[in-house]
Motif scaffolding. Structure first.
Motif, mmCIF file in Angstrom:
data_model
loop_
_atom_site.group_PDB
_atom_site.id
_atom_site.type_symbol
_atom_site.label_atom_id
_atom_site.label_comp_id
_atom_site.label_asym_id
_atom_site.label_seq_id
_atom_site.Cartn_x
_atom_site.Cartn_y
_atom_site.Cartn_z
ATOM 1 N N ASN A 165 -38.248 39.290 -43.323
ATOM 2 C CA ASN A 165 -38.543 40.203 -42.213
ATOM 3 C C ASN A 165 -38.411 39.547 -40.849
ATOM 4 O O ASN A 165 -38.275 40.233 -39.842
ATOM 5 C CB ASN A 165 -39.966 40.752 -42.364
ATOM 6 C CG ASN A 165 -40.152 41.512 -43.665
ATOM 7 O OD1 ASN A 165 -39.245 42.190 -44.113
ATOM 8 N ND2 ASN A 165 -41.321 41.382 -44.283
ATOM 9 N N LEU A 212 -33.016 46.321 -41.101
ATOM 10 C CA LEU A 212 -34.021 45.308 -41.394
ATOM 11 C C LEU A 212 -35.364 45.647 -40.757
ATOM 12 O O LEU A 212 -36.426 45.323 -41.308
ATOM 13 C CB LEU A 212 -33.548 43.939 -40.894
ATOM 14 C CG LEU A 212 -32.418 43.277 -41.694
ATOM 15 C CD1 LEU A 212 -31.896 42.052 -40.952
ATOM 16 C CD2 LEU A 212 -32.899 42.890 -43.085
ATOM 17 N N GLN A 239 -34.197 36.659 -41.075
ATOM 18 C CA GLN A 239 -32.974 37.443 -41.250
ATOM 19 C C GLN A 239 -32.717 38.334 -40.040
ATOM 20 O O GLN A 239 -31.589 38.440 -39.563
ATOM 21 C CB GLN A 239 -33.062 38.282 -42.529
ATOM 22 C CG GLN A 239 -32.862 37.492 -43.806
ATOM 23 C CD GLN A 239 -32.759 38.385 -45.025
ATOM 24 O OE1 GLN A 239 -32.610 39.606 -44.914
ATOM 25 N NE2 GLN A 239 -32.847 37.793 -46.198
ATOM 26 N N SER A 240 -33.782 38.956 -39.537
ATOM 27 C CA SER A 240 -33.632 39.790 -38.340
ATOM 28 C C SER A 240 -33.260 38.945 -37.132
ATOM 29 O O SER A 240 -32.411 39.334 -36.318
ATOM 30 C CB SER A 240 -34.937 40.551 -38.066
ATOM 31 O OG SER A 240 -35.193 41.494 -39.084
ATOM 32 N N SER A 277 -27.344 46.643 -38.825
ATOM 33 C CA SER A 277 -28.068 45.796 -39.777
ATOM 34 C C SER A 277 -29.478 45.496 -39.281
ATOM 35 O O SER A 277 -30.437 45.504 -40.060
ATOM 36 C CB SER A 277 -27.316 44.482 -40.000
ATOM 37 O OG SER A 277 -26.052 44.710 -40.587
#
Length: 463
Positions: free
Chosen positions: A286, A349, A289-290, A345
């Motif tokens: 969370n 997310l 990746q973001s 994306s």
């Protein structure tokens, strides 16, 4: 008078010793053989068996504690690296990339403004270069000299002065109204695009990979500790059951305390590591990746803005390899396409997190507006109205520059939110393992002592 016979003295018959076993003195036998013999002799009596069992129980509990301390200490160290080293270095590498890309964008924007470069644009360029230089020095002090990251830092340190030198030459020629300034600016942009930014991207990739490795190490299950705990707990339960069957006594306080200590350590280990694993996994999924997607989106927006400016600077002088299209306009389109995909994306997310999703949606809206304004500016330039096209690109109102600023501000807000999310989750994961090594060591020692006391209590009944 009677005399004894003069023949050989008669001896009374005695036992035949020829077949008797020869006893080897203890000092002539090996120490292991003596220990095994004594252990075998002790095991034939109940007190002896109790002494052996008590020693074994204490050893199992101590081994459980020692293995737990070693395994959990390693995982706690990796979790600490995630919070204090790996992620900050990854964030710094992303900031280096952003600062360099933004400096290139500011250089092109200042050149387009004419001989008198706007003060705020020049100050932002200088700020970006200083920030990149500062972060490079900081990163160099935190990386191993033999690592690939250090090699990339060295490369960036060598190339950055070359780039700034080219920009200064471009400015000097531009102030004098010489067309050579545009050539220097394009050459500087090529060095930034083809050499500097790829090195910065490799640095970011290397540091992000190290972050992933540290996080994975911190989340590995301590299987050896769990197995040792189950064995120790099973042995303690078996001993209490044995004690009950032989004495008909329900509880032995010492053994009960040892069992409680082992149970607490085992549960603490299982629950603490489960919480740490979940928090660190959440931080990576969370948060990181973001952050990765948003960093790449912001970098693509900066590169697209630089290419948009250079389209007006080059005026069609730089073409694609096939010679049919403007190279900078083509690169702008590629960058905007990647930016749109990355924003999609990032929105996915963010999920139900309205605070994180709002700036991403705002950035996507501004991107659409940016593309519409860019299309109009290109049409104006193609019609030969360069001044109007320039105003539509770098003007203070209703320009693509205004849309770019909105995109950049929204992405900065989204990055700040995701960074807070990562920091919070990673800190919670680290905290879940914080006191476990010390607690396991103390409880293991207490459990071992309690096991010995409990067995000695049973032994006292034979004295």
């Amino acid at each position: 008078m009677t005399y004894p016979p003069s023949g050989p003295a008669l001896r009374e018959p005695g036992p035949d010793l020829s077949s008797a076993p020869v006893t080897v003195p203890a000092q002539r036998r090996g120490a292991p053989a003596v220990a095994v013999e004594r252990l075998r002799a002790a095991a034939t009596t109940e007190p002896g068996r109790l002494q052996i069992i008590g020693a074994a129980l204490a050893l199992l509990v101590v081994v459980f504690g020692a293995v737990t301390v070693l395994e959990v200490s390693g995982r706690a160290s990796s979790a600490a690296d995630v919070v204090t080293r790996s992620q900050p270095l990854s964030a710094d590498a992303a900031s280096i990339y952003r600062s360099l890309a933004d400096a290139d964008t500011m250089a092109a924007s200042g050149f387009l403004a004419g001989a008198q470069e706007p003060k705020d644009v020049h100050e932002q360029y200088e700020k970006d270069i200083k920030e990149a230089s500062r972060l490079l020095v900081k990163a160099a002090g935190s990386t191993d000299t033999s690592s690939s990251s250090h090699q990339e830092i060295t490369t960036l340190g060598e190339l950055l002065p070359e780039y700034t030198g080219l920009i200064e030459r471009a400015r000097a020629n531009n102030r004098q109204g010489l067309p050579l300034g545009g050539a220097y600016l394009r050459y500087a942009n090529q060095k930034m695009t083809n050499e500097i930014l790829p090195a910065a991207e490799r640095l970011y990739t290397a540091e992000t990979h190290r972050l992933g490795t540290d996080s994975a190490d911190a989340r590995r299950w301590p299987f050896l500790s769990l197995a040792a705990g189950l064995v120790a707990l099973a042995a303690l339960v078996w001993m209490q059951r044995r004690n009950y069957r032989r004495t008909n006594r329900v509880f032995n306080h010492g053994l009960l305390a040892a069992t409680a200590a082992a149970t607490v350590v085992l549960l603490w280990l299982a629950v603490g590591h489960t919480v740490a694993r979940a928090e660190l996994h959440g931080a990576m999924v969370n948060g990181q990746q973001s952050l990765d997607v948003l960093n790449k989106a912001r970098i693509n927006s900066l590169k697209a803005r630089a290419n948009e400016n250079l389209t007006l600077v080059a005026r069609g002088a730089v073409l694609t390899p096939d010679g049919t299209k403007d190279q900078y306009e083509t690169d702008y389109g590629t960058g905007m396409k990647a930016l749109g995909a990355q924003l999609a994306s990032a929105a996915k997310l963010a999920g139900d997190d309205s605070t994180g999703r709002a700036p991403v949606d705002a950035a996507a809206t501004s991107v659409t507006e940016w593309q519409d304004r860019h299309k109009k500016a290109r049409e104006t330039d193609d019609q030969g109205d360069y001044d109007s096209a320039l105003s539509q690109i770098i003007g203070p109102e209703n320009s693509t520059g205004e849309s770019f600023d909105e995109v950049d501000d929204a992405l900065e807000l989204a990055l700040s939110h995701e960074q807070d999310q990562f920091d919070s989750a990673a800190a919670d994961g680290r905290g879940a393992l914080g006191g476990l090594p010390a607690g396991a060591a103390v409880l293991a020692v207490l459990g071992a002592v309690a096991a010995i006391v409990g067995v000695n209590r049973r032994l006292s009944e034979y004295r």
